[in-house]
Design a protein around this motif. Structure first.
Motif, PDB file in Angstrom:
ATOM      1  N   LEU A  32       0.811  -1.066   0.180  1.00 16.26           N
ATOM      2  CA  LEU A  32      -0.017  -0.090   0.087  1.00 16.26           C
ATOM      3  C   LEU A  32       0.930   1.158  -0.007  1.00 16.26           C
ATOM      4  N   ARG A  33       0.535   2.319  -0.633  1.00 18.22           N
ATOM      5  CA  ARG A  33       1.069   3.372  -0.855  1.00 18.22           C
ATOM      6  C   ARG A  33       0.845   4.694  -0.093  1.00 18.22           C
ATOM      7  N   THR A  34      -0.304   4.793   0.765  1.00 18.89           N
ATOM      8  CA  THR A  34      -0.815   5.843   1.397  1.00 18.89           C
ATOM      9  C   THR A  34      -0.975   5.673   2.980  1.00 18.89           C
ATOM     10  N   ALA A  35      -1.016   6.669   3.696  1.00 19.28           N
ATOM     11  CA  ALA A  35      -1.188   6.384   5.161  1.00 19.28           C
ATOM     12  C   ALA A  35      -2.803   5.999   5.358  1.00 19.28           C
ATOM     13  N   ALA A  36      -3.616   6.387   4.512  1.00 21.17           N
ATOM     14  CA  ALA A  36      -5.043   5.985   4.792  1.00 21.17           C
ATOM     15  C   ALA A  36      -5.506   4.634   4.245  1.00 21.17           C
ATOM     16  N   GLU A  37      -4.779   4.296   3.226  1.00 19.31           N
ATOM     17  CA  GLU A  37      -4.777   2.745   2.841  1.00 19.31           C
ATOM     18  C   GLU A  37      -4.313   1.796   3.896  1.00 19.31           C
ATOM     19  N   ALA A  38      -3.086   2.491   4.510  1.00 20.18           N
ATOM     20  CA  ALA A  38      -2.521   1.606   5.377  1.00 20.18           C
ATOM     21  C   ALA A  38      -3.112   1.506   6.597  1.00 20.18           C
ATOM     22  N   SER A  39      -3.718   2.459   7.159  1.00 20.42           N
ATOM     23  CA  SER A  39      -4.381   2.634   8.472  1.00 20.42           C
ATOM     24  C   SER A  39      -5.683   1.587   8.319  1.00 20.42           C
ATOM     25  N   ALA A  40      -6.412   1.658   6.952  1.00 21.91           N
ATOM     26  CA  ALA A  40      -7.609   0.584   7.040  1.00 21.91           C
ATOM     27  C   ALA A  40      -7.246  -0.737   7.111  1.00 21.91           C
ATOM     28  N   ALA A  41      -5.927  -1.036   6.401  1.00 22.01           N
ATOM     29  CA  ALA A  41      -5.539  -2.338   6.488  1.00 22.01           C
ATOM     30  C   ALA A  41      -5.220  -2.766   7.966  1.00 22.01           C
ATOM     31  N   MET A  42      -4.616  -1.875   8.603  1.00 19.28           N
ATOM     32  CA  MET A  42      -4.225  -2.048   9.800  1.00 19.28           C
ATOM     33  C   MET A  42      -5.206  -2.504  10.768  1.00 19.28           C
ATOM     34  N   ALA A  43      -6.310  -1.802  10.456  1.00 22.40           N
ATOM     35  CA  ALA A  43      -7.485  -1.845  11.224  1.00 22.40           C
ATOM     36  C   ALA A  43      -8.048  -3.464  11.071  1.00 22.40           C
ATOM     37  N   VAL A  44      -7.770  -3.921   9.757  1.00 22.39           N
ATOM     38  CA  VAL A  44      -8.420  -5.515   9.711  1.00 22.39           C
ATOM     39  C   VAL A  44      -7.615  -6.361  10.158  1.00 22.39           C
ATOM     40  N   GLY A  45      -5.940  -6.044   9.940  1.00 24.11           N
ATOM     41  CA  GLY A  45      -5.241  -7.096  10.667  1.00 24.11           C
ATOM     42  C   GLY A  45      -4.859  -8.140   9.580  1.00 24.11           C
ATOM     43  N   GLY A  46      -4.312  -9.238  10.515  1.00 25.35           N
ATOM     44  CA  GLY A  46      -4.005 -10.293   9.692  1.00 25.35           C
ATOM     45  C   GLY A  46      -2.604 -10.385   8.862  1.00 25.35           C
ATOM     46  N   PHE A  47      -1.719  -9.375   9.498  1.00 26.67           N
ATOM     47  CA  PHE A  47      -0.367  -9.485   8.967  1.00 26.67           C
ATOM     48  C   PHE A  47       0.447  -9.954  10.140  1.00 26.67           C
ATOM     49  N   GLU A  48       1.734 -10.647   9.790  1.00 27.67           N
ATOM     50  CA  GLU A  48       2.606 -11.034  10.686  1.00 27.67           C
ATOM     51  C   GLU A  48       3.788 -10.130  10.825  1.00 27.67           C
ATOM     52  N   VAL A  49       4.019  -9.347   9.834  1.00 31.73           N
ATOM     53  CA  VAL A  49       5.192  -8.171  10.159  1.00 31.73           C
ATOM     54  C   VAL A  49       4.605  -7.016   9.248  1.00 31.73           C
ATOM     55  N   ILE A  50       4.906  -5.789   9.521  1.00 26.77           N
ATOM     56  CA  ILE A  50       4.433  -4.502   8.907  1.00 26.77           C
ATOM     57  C   ILE A  50       5.889  -3.885   8.585  1.00 26.77           C
ATOM     58  N   VAL A  51       6.076  -3.452   7.287  1.00 24.92           N
ATOM     59  CA  VAL A  51       7.286  -2.767   6.930  1.00 24.92           C
ATOM     60  C   VAL A  51       6.636  -1.235   6.491  1.00 24.92           C
ATOM     61  N   LEU A  52       7.296  -0.434   7.365  1.00 23.10           N
ATOM     62  CA  LEU A  52       6.395   0.967   7.506  1.00 23.10           C
ATOM     63  C   LEU A  52       7.556   2.034   6.988  1.00 23.10           C
ATOM     64  N   ASP A  53       7.334   2.679   5.712  1.00 20.18           N
ATOM     65  CA  ASP A  53       8.015   3.961   5.316  1.00 20.18           C
ATOM     66  C   ASP A  53       7.500   4.843   6.405  1.00 20.18           C
ATOM     67  N   LEU A  54       8.366   6.046   6.554  1.00 23.60           N
ATOM     68  CA  LEU A  54       7.785   7.201   7.403  1.00 23.60           C
ATOM     69  C   LEU A  54       7.417   8.312   6.357  1.00 23.60           C
ATOM     70  N   GLY A  55       8.108   8.594   5.314  1.00 26.13           N
ATOM     71  CA  GLY A  55       7.689   9.590   4.560  1.00 26.13           C
ATOM     72  C   GLY A  55       6.286   9.516   3.479  1.00 26.13           C
ATOM     73  N   LEU A  56       5.184   9.575   3.889  1.00 30.56           N
ATOM     74  CA  LEU A  56       4.071   8.938   2.938  1.00 30.56           C
ATOM     75  C   LEU A  56       3.359  10.367   2.482  1.00 30.56           C
ATOM     76  N   PRO A  57       2.781  10.259   1.259  1.00 31.75           N
ATOM     77  CA  PRO A  57       2.322  11.373   0.759  1.00 31.75           C
ATOM     78  C   PRO A  57       1.135  12.180   1.254  1.00 31.75           C
ATOM     79  N   ASP A  58       0.469  11.538   2.189  1.00 29.95           N
ATOM     80  CA  ASP A  58      -0.695  11.864   2.986  1.00 29.95           C
ATOM     81  C   ASP A  58      -0.753  11.830   4.570  1.00 29.95           C
ATOM     82  N   GLY A  59       0.517  11.668   4.826  1.00 31.72           N
ATOM     83  CA  GLY A  59       0.939  11.454   6.331  1.00 31.72           C
ATOM     84  C   GLY A  59       2.291  11.136   6.736  1.00 31.72           C
ATOM     85  N   ASP A  60       2.499  10.724   8.090  1.00 27.14           N
ATOM     86  CA  ASP A  60       3.757  10.436   8.441  1.00 27.14           C
ATOM     87  C   ASP A  60       3.522   9.002   9.030  1.00 27.14           C
ATOM     88  N   GLY A  61       4.480   8.158   8.824  1.00 25.77           N
ATOM     89  CA  GLY A  61       4.638   6.788   9.347  1.00 25.77           C
ATOM     90  C   GLY A  61       4.523   6.734  10.832  1.00 25.77           C
TER      91      GLY A  61
END
Length: 217
Positions: free
Chosen positions: A30-59
């Motif tokens: 996923l490329r945006t903070a909004a998309e990532a936030s929605a995905a994190m809310a659902v869950g199901g991941f074993e590891v999250i690799v997170l960039d800090l500088g996103l186009p619509d927010g900060d990691g």
């Protein structure tokens, strides 16, 4: 291993998906903070690799929100920010690891495997259960010393059950781990995989608790 990658750089994201995919990791990119936030809310991941500088927010804001919701999913911060203060801030907010760009994809894969391994309470990559030995790093499995060749999803299912030995894993949880939050699985997909895996490792190694799930005793 199911990984959520939050990265807005197309070249970096594509390289990670291809590189980790060769190790049978399933990467949701996923490329945006909004998309990532929605995905994190659902869950199901074993590891999250997170960039800090996103186009619509900060990691960092995503990390703060994840931990404030008591989500303990391991997070590896992957960024070009090399300041000590940024590293300290990320770790204090709940990051489990920190890797600077540019990076070696093999090191990223090894760090992700280590995070997933520690989250499951294992000290080494090998998982051994009554003559079965699975090695996620090399995607190898043996039964009583003899190599077994398993398709991608069967291998991931076996690792899931071995890691949770003695505990029931629900059908929904298995489907979530194998197919992720954005993919649909046919209603009988998990049963088909379980049946095929039983034929290869022995029917008695996987128990069905009707209406509850599956477990490896």
């Amino acid at each position: 291993m199911r990984i959520l990658l939050v990265e807005d750089d197309d070249l970096v994201g594509d390289a990670i998906c291809r590189g980790l995919g060769r190790g049978l990791a399933d990467v949701a990119w996923l490329r945006t903070a909004a998309e990532a936030s929605a995905a994190m809310a659902v869950g199901g991941f074993e590891v999250i690799v997170l960039d800090l500088g996103l186009p619509d927010g900060d990691g960092f804001d995503l990390l703060r929100g994840l931990r404030s919701g008591r989500d303990a999913t391991p997070v590896l911060v992957l960024t070009a920010r090399d300041g000590v203060e940024d590293r300290i801030r990320g770790l204090d907010l709940g990051a489990d690891d920190y890797l600077l760009k540019p990076f070696d994809i093999r090191e990223l894969g090894a760090r992700c495997r280590a995070l997933a391994r520690r989250a499951n309470g294992r000290a080494e990559d090998r998982i051994v259960v009554d003559g079965l030995c699975a090695e996620p790093a090399s995607n190898a499995v043996t039964l009583d010393g003899r190599p077994l060749v398993l398709p991608r999803q069967e291998f991931r299912l076996l690792v899931c059950l071995m890691e949770q030995r003695g505990r029931v894993v629900s059908k929904d949880r298995i489907a979530e781990l194998l197919y992720g939050w954005e993919e649909g699985a046919e209603s009988n997909t998990v049963e088909v995989l379980i049946s095929s895996l039983r034929r290869k490792v022995g029917a008695g190694r996987i128990r069905t608790l009707r209406g509850v799930g599956y477990m490896m005793p």
